[in-house]
Design a protein around this motif. Sequence first.
Motif, short mmCIF file in Angstrom:
data_model
loop_
_atom_site.label_atom_id
_atom_site.label_comp_id
_atom_site.label_asym_id
_atom_site.label_seq_id
_atom_site.Cartn_x
_atom_site.Cartn_y
_atom_site.Cartn_z
N ALA A 178 6.61 -2.35 -9.73
CA ALA A 178 7.03 -2.71 -11.07
C ALA A 178 5.90 -2.48 -12.07
N ARG A 179 4.68 -2.48 -11.57
CA ARG A 179 3.52 -2.30 -12.45
C ARG A 179 2.39 -1.61 -11.69
N GLU A 180 1.40 -1.22 -12.44
CA GLU A 180 0.27 -0.51 -11.85
C GLU A 180 -0.42 -1.36 -10.79
N PRO A 181 -0.83 -0.74 -9.68
CA PRO A 181 -1.53 -1.49 -8.63
C PRO A 181 -2.79 -2.22 -9.13
N ALA A 182 -3.44 -1.68 -10.14
CA ALA A 182 -4.66 -2.31 -10.67
C ALA A 182 -4.37 -3.63 -11.39
N THR A 183 -3.10 -3.90 -11.68
CA THR A 183 -2.74 -5.14 -12.36
C THR A 183 -2.16 -6.19 -11.40
N VAL A 184 -2.22 -5.90 -10.11
CA VAL A 184 -1.67 -6.81 -9.10
C VAL A 184 -2.85 -7.45 -8.35
N PRO A 185 -3.20 -8.70 -8.69
CA PRO A 185 -4.35 -9.34 -8.04
C PRO A 185 -4.04 -9.75 -6.59
N ILE A 193 0.85 -1.20 0.00
CA ILE A 193 0.00 0.00 0.00
C ILE A 193 0.88 1.25 0.00
N VAL A 194 1.92 1.25 0.82
CA VAL A 194 2.86 2.38 0.86
C VAL A 194 3.46 2.61 -0.53
N LEU A 195 3.94 1.54 -1.15
CA LEU A 195 4.57 1.68 -2.46
C LEU A 195 3.55 2.02 -3.54
N ALA A 196 2.35 1.48 -3.44
CA ALA A 196 1.31 1.78 -4.43
C ALA A 196 0.85 3.24 -4.30
N ASP A 197 0.84 3.77 -3.09
CA ASP A 197 0.48 5.18 -2.90
C ASP A 197 1.46 6.09 -3.65
N GLU A 198 2.69 5.63 -3.81
CA GLU A 198 3.73 6.42 -4.49
C GLU A 198 3.86 6.06 -5.96
N ALA A 223 -9.11 2.20 -0.80
CA ALA A 223 -10.00 1.98 0.33
C ALA A 223 -9.80 2.97 1.47
N ALA A 224 -8.81 3.84 1.38
CA ALA A 224 -8.55 4.77 2.47
C ALA A 224 -9.76 5.67 2.72
N GLY A 225 -10.26 5.63 3.92
CA GLY A 225 -11.37 6.49 4.32
C GLY A 225 -12.73 6.04 3.81
N VAL A 226 -12.81 4.90 3.14
CA VAL A 226 -14.08 4.42 2.62
C VAL A 226 -14.65 3.40 3.60
N PRO A 227 -15.86 3.64 4.12
CA PRO A 227 -16.42 2.65 5.04
C PRO A 227 -16.66 1.33 4.32
N MET A 228 -16.42 0.24 5.01
CA MET A 228 -16.59 -1.08 4.40
C MET A 228 -18.06 -1.38 4.22
N ARG A 229 -18.44 -1.73 3.00
CA ARG A 229 -19.82 -2.08 2.69
C ARG A 229 -20.05 -3.52 3.07
N GLY A 230 -21.23 -3.80 3.56
CA GLY A 230 -21.61 -5.17 3.82
C GLY A 230 -20.95 -5.81 5.02
N LEU A 260 -10.48 -8.60 -6.83
CA LEU A 260 -9.81 -7.50 -6.15
C LEU A 260 -8.35 -7.39 -6.54
N THR A 261 -7.87 -6.14 -6.57
CA THR A 261 -6.46 -5.88 -6.87
C THR A 261 -5.88 -4.99 -5.78
N LEU A 262 -4.59 -4.77 -5.87
CA LEU A 262 -3.93 -3.87 -4.94
C LEU A 262 -4.54 -2.47 -5.00
N ALA A 263 -5.01 -2.08 -6.17
CA ALA A 263 -5.66 -0.77 -6.31
C ALA A 263 -6.89 -0.65 -5.42
N ASP A 264 -7.59 -1.76 -5.19
CA ASP A 264 -8.75 -1.72 -4.30
C ASP A 264 -8.33 -1.41 -2.86
N LEU A 265 -7.18 -1.91 -2.45
CA LEU A 265 -6.68 -1.59 -1.10
C LEU A 265 -6.25 -0.13 -1.01
N VAL A 266 -5.57 0.33 -2.05
CA VAL A 266 -5.08 1.71 -2.06
C VAL A 266 -6.25 2.68 -2.07
#
Length: 155
Positions: free
Chosen positions: A69-76, A14-19, A139-146, A131-137
């Motif tokens: 190495a690649r976009e967070p959306a491509t990391v399952p 998440i730290v690296l994906a934020d950057e 998710a900051a401040g988003v209340p969990m649904r369900g 889900l991908t790493l982008a979903d975790l990135v």
Amino acid sequence: MLTQKMKYALKALIVLADEYDDQAKPLQIEEIARRAGAPRRFLEHILLDLRKEGVLVSVRGRSGGYRMAREPATVPLEALLRRIDGPLAPLPCLSRTAYQKCEDCRDEAECRLRRVFAEVFWSYLLLLESLTLADLVGAAGVPMRGMLSADPVTS
């Protein structure tokens, strides 16, 4: 349940994906550890595994470190969980990557445990594979649904 190793890996990612940026400056392991709240000695091994997997690249030198190495959306997430923690299945006879017949099973086709846990496991996998790493990135401040109404501390 996620292992502590997996939690450290995800926090570091998440730290690296934020950057993340094609031209992102690498972060040194000390900085990643500080931001992720993870011990450096554990992160060294985890980040090496993720580099071997092609999720991260490492840059040598004084201003070196790690970056995506690649976009967070491509990391399952499913692949990350398997890489760090191993098989996901609740029973060895349900595993895609480490199938084993259960020692005490007479007939998989008639096994009630397998039948019920297979349904739960496949539902879990369908969700996890979406889900991908982008979903975790993101998710900051988003209340969990369900979320279940039960208190996770006492569950």
